[in-house]
Design a protein around this motif. Structure first.
Motif, PDB file in Angstrom:
ATOM      1  N   GLY A  55      -2.094   3.500  -1.426  1.00 59.44           N
ATOM      2  CA  GLY A  55      -1.438   4.601  -0.748  1.00 59.44           C
ATOM      3  C   GLY A  55      -1.476   5.869  -1.581  1.00 59.44           C
ATOM      4  O   GLY A  55      -2.056   5.910  -2.672  1.00 59.44           O
ATOM      5  N   ARG A  56      -0.852   6.910  -1.051  1.00 58.57           N
ATOM      6  CA  ARG A  56      -0.878   8.233  -1.674  1.00 58.57           C
ATOM      7  C   ARG A  56      -0.312   8.219  -3.083  1.00 58.57           C
ATOM      8  O   ARG A  56      -0.935   8.742  -4.015  1.00 58.57           O
ATOM      9  CB  ARG A  56      -0.075   9.223  -0.821  1.00 58.57           C
ATOM     10  CG  ARG A  56      -0.700   9.554   0.501  1.00 58.57           C
ATOM     11  CD  ARG A  56       0.300  10.264   1.408  1.00 58.57           C
ATOM     12  NE  ARG A  56       0.076  11.668   1.544  1.00 58.57           N
ATOM     13  CZ  ARG A  56      -0.753  12.225   2.410  1.00 58.57           C
ATOM     14  NH1 ARG A  56      -1.486  11.462   3.204  1.00 58.57           N
ATOM     15  NH2 ARG A  56      -0.892  13.520   2.478  1.00 58.57           N
ATOM     16  N   VAL A  57       0.861   7.651  -3.231  1.00 56.70           N
ATOM     17  CA  VAL A  57       1.532   7.668  -4.538  1.00 56.70           C
ATOM     18  C   VAL A  57       0.713   6.889  -5.566  1.00 56.70           C
ATOM     19  O   VAL A  57       0.521   7.356  -6.693  1.00 56.70           O
ATOM     20  CB  VAL A  57       2.968   7.106  -4.429  1.00 56.70           C
ATOM     21  CG1 VAL A  57       3.607   6.961  -5.795  1.00 56.70           C
ATOM     22  CG2 VAL A  57       3.817   8.005  -3.534  1.00 56.70           C
ATOM     23  N   HIS A  58       0.219   5.741  -5.173  1.00 56.90           N
ATOM     24  CA  HIS A  58      -0.596   4.924  -6.067  1.00 56.90           C
ATOM     25  C   HIS A  58      -1.852   5.690  -6.490  1.00 56.90           C
ATOM     26  O   HIS A  58      -2.226   5.689  -7.674  1.00 56.90           O
ATOM     27  CB  HIS A  58      -0.950   3.616  -5.370  1.00 56.90           C
ATOM     28  CG  HIS A  58      -1.525   2.578  -6.269  1.00 56.90           C
ATOM     29  ND1 HIS A  58      -2.177   1.483  -5.782  1.00 56.90           N
ATOM     30  CD2 HIS A  58      -1.577   2.453  -7.616  1.00 56.90           C
ATOM     31  CE1 HIS A  58      -2.602   0.732  -6.781  1.00 56.90           C
ATOM     32  NE2 HIS A  58      -2.248   1.312  -7.904  1.00 56.90           N
ATOM     33  N   ALA A  59      -2.509   6.348  -5.550  1.00 57.02           N
ATOM     34  CA  ALA A  59      -3.725   7.113  -5.851  1.00 57.02           C
ATOM     35  C   ALA A  59      -3.423   8.280  -6.784  1.00 57.02           C
ATOM     36  O   ALA A  59      -4.171   8.540  -7.736  1.00 57.02           O
ATOM     37  CB  ALA A  59      -4.369   7.610  -4.565  1.00 57.02           C
ATOM     38  N   ILE A  60      -2.331   8.985  -6.538  1.00 57.23           N
ATOM     39  CA  ILE A  60      -1.962  10.121  -7.391  1.00 57.23           C
ATOM     40  C   ILE A  60      -1.629   9.636  -8.796  1.00 57.23           C
ATOM     41  O   ILE A  60      -2.085  10.226  -9.793  1.00 57.23           O
ATOM     42  CB  ILE A  60      -0.791  10.911  -6.777  1.00 57.23           C
ATOM     43  CG1 ILE A  60      -1.248  11.598  -5.495  1.00 57.23           C
ATOM     44  CG2 ILE A  60      -0.247  11.934  -7.772  1.00 57.23           C
ATOM     45  CD1 ILE A  60      -0.117  12.114  -4.637  1.00 57.23           C
TER      46      ILE A  60
END
Length: 70
Positions: A55-60
């Motif tokens: 997800g977004r947080v993991h990718a960031i």
């Protein structure tokens, strides 16, 4: 079977990731970049695959930890 993840982002994927890190929605990013929200989602899906992110947080977090984003 081992899957090798390519962590090299395209220029557009990096642009999308930067906007995501700044807190913009897919719709907002699409408007800024002059593409569709579906295309933004496709870029994010590619990023998630390359980073093996969920997800977004993991990718960031991955991008920050690996000096892809500053």
């Amino acid at each position: 079977m081992n899957i090798t993840y390519n962590k090299n982002l395209t220029k557009r994927e990096l642009e999308v990731l930067n906007w995501v890190a700044l807190g913009y929605s897919n719709k907002e990013i699409a408007k800024i970049l002059g593409i569709t929200a579906h295309t933004v989602k496709s870029h994010l899906d590619n990023i998630y695959f390359k980073f093996n992110a969920h997800g977004r947080v993991h990718a960031i977090n991955y991008a920050l930890k690996n000096n892809i984003l500053k």
